[in-house]
Write an enzyme that holds these catalytic residues in place. Structure first.
Site, PDB file in Angstrom:
ATOM      1  N   LYS A   1       4.863   2.887   4.636  1.00 17.93           N
ATOM      2  CA  LYS A   1       4.832   2.787   3.171  1.00 17.93           C
ATOM      3  C   LYS A   1       6.226   2.496   2.580  1.00 17.93           C
ATOM      4  CE  LYS A   1       0.811   5.854   2.532  1.00 17.93           C
ATOM      5  NZ  LYS A   1       0.343   7.062   1.811  1.00 17.93           N
TER       6      LYS A   1
ATOM      7  N   HIS B   1       0.461   5.482   6.355  1.00 21.71           N
ATOM      8  CA  HIS B   1      -0.988   5.520   6.143  1.00 21.71           C
ATOM      9  C   HIS B   1      -1.660   5.317   7.492  1.00 21.71           C
ATOM     10  CE1 HIS B   1      -5.048   4.505   4.719  1.00 21.71           C
ATOM     11  NE2 HIS B   1      -5.016   3.568   5.639  1.00 21.71           N
TER      12      HIS B   1
ATOM     13  N   TYR C   1      -7.286   0.961  -1.958  1.00 15.98           N
ATOM     14  CA  TYR C   1      -7.495   2.401  -2.146  1.00 15.98           C
ATOM     15  C   TYR C   1      -8.699   2.722  -3.046  1.00 15.98           C
ATOM     16  CZ  TYR C   1      -3.351   4.391   0.216  1.00 15.98           C
ATOM     17  OH  TYR C   1      -2.435   4.846   1.140  1.00 15.98           O
TER      18      TYR C   1
ATOM     19  N   GLU D   1     -10.282  -1.800   6.921  1.00 15.16           N
ATOM     20  CA  GLU D   1      -8.869  -1.913   6.538  1.00 15.16           C
ATOM     21  C   GLU D   1      -8.153  -3.001   7.333  1.00 15.16           C
ATOM     22  OE1 GLU D   1      -8.388   2.766   5.132  1.00 15.16           O
ATOM     23  OE2 GLU D   1      -7.184   2.036   6.804  1.00 15.16           O
TER      24      GLU D   1
ATOM     25  N   ASN E   1       4.639   9.790   1.427  1.00 22.69           N
ATOM     26  CA  ASN E   1       4.498  10.426   2.737  1.00 22.69           C
ATOM     27  C   ASN E   1       4.636   9.449   3.908  1.00 22.69           C
ATOM     28  OD1 ASN E   1       2.061   9.169   2.420  1.00 22.69           O
ATOM     29  ND2 ASN E   1       0.821  11.029   2.419  1.00 22.69           N
TER      30      ASN E   1
END
Ligand code: UDP
Ligand code: MG
Length: 136
Positions: A12, A118, A52, A129, A115
């Site tokens: 990310k 993913h 998302y 995905e 964080n």
């Protein structure tokens, strides 16, 4: 016989920004994952909203989509036996404060939203995905 799987992983923006991509990729290979495909991209907010979509009713949805489209990311197809579960284990809990020692989010995550990584949460979502980012 062994159930070799693919899963989608994303490094990310917070991790790419801190130049952690090589360290994180090394963690994957060290833990037996093959990085089958990878690319560095910068997605639009609309693309993040589509990716998302499952979270569209959550209060964090808008922030999450702003964030994922805020800078470059590395998207990867990872391969390993039981790749989906193995990657979730290596990533650790969503909130770095609750993530187990040695996990990627414990080591690199800044907060519950930033964080660092993913990972797909099921084989079905992994397929979706992967198609989302690697259409060919
Ligand atoms: N997220 C957030 N606030 C929350 C929960 C989640 O900003 O309270 C973000 C976080 O970046 C997380 C992503 O939304 O990785 C997707 O949430 P999910 O519950 O699917 O967690 P994950 O599968 O990434 O562990
Ligand atoms: Mg999830």
């Amino acid at each position: 016989m062994s159930n070799l799987e693919q899963t989608l992983s994303i490094i990310k923006p917070d991790a790419v920004e801190r130049d952690l991509q090589d360290k994180i990729k090394e963690e994957f290979t060290k833990n037996g994952f093959n990085i089958f495909k990878e690319k560095k991209i910068h997605i639009t907010k609309t693309e993040a909203e589509e990716f998302y979509k499952v979270h569209q009713t959550k209060i964090f949805y808008n922030n999450l989509c702003e964030y994922l489209s805020s800078g470059p990311i590395i998207v990867m197809i990872l391969e390993k036996v039981e790749a989906v579960a193995e990657n979730r284990k290596l990533m650790g809990a969503t909130d770095p404060k609750k993530a187990e020692e040695g996990t990627l989010r414990k080591k690199y995550g800044l907060s519950i939203d930033k964080n660092s990584v993913h990972g797909s949460d099921s084989q079905e979502n992994a397929k979706k995905e992967i198609l989302f980012f690697f259409k060919d």
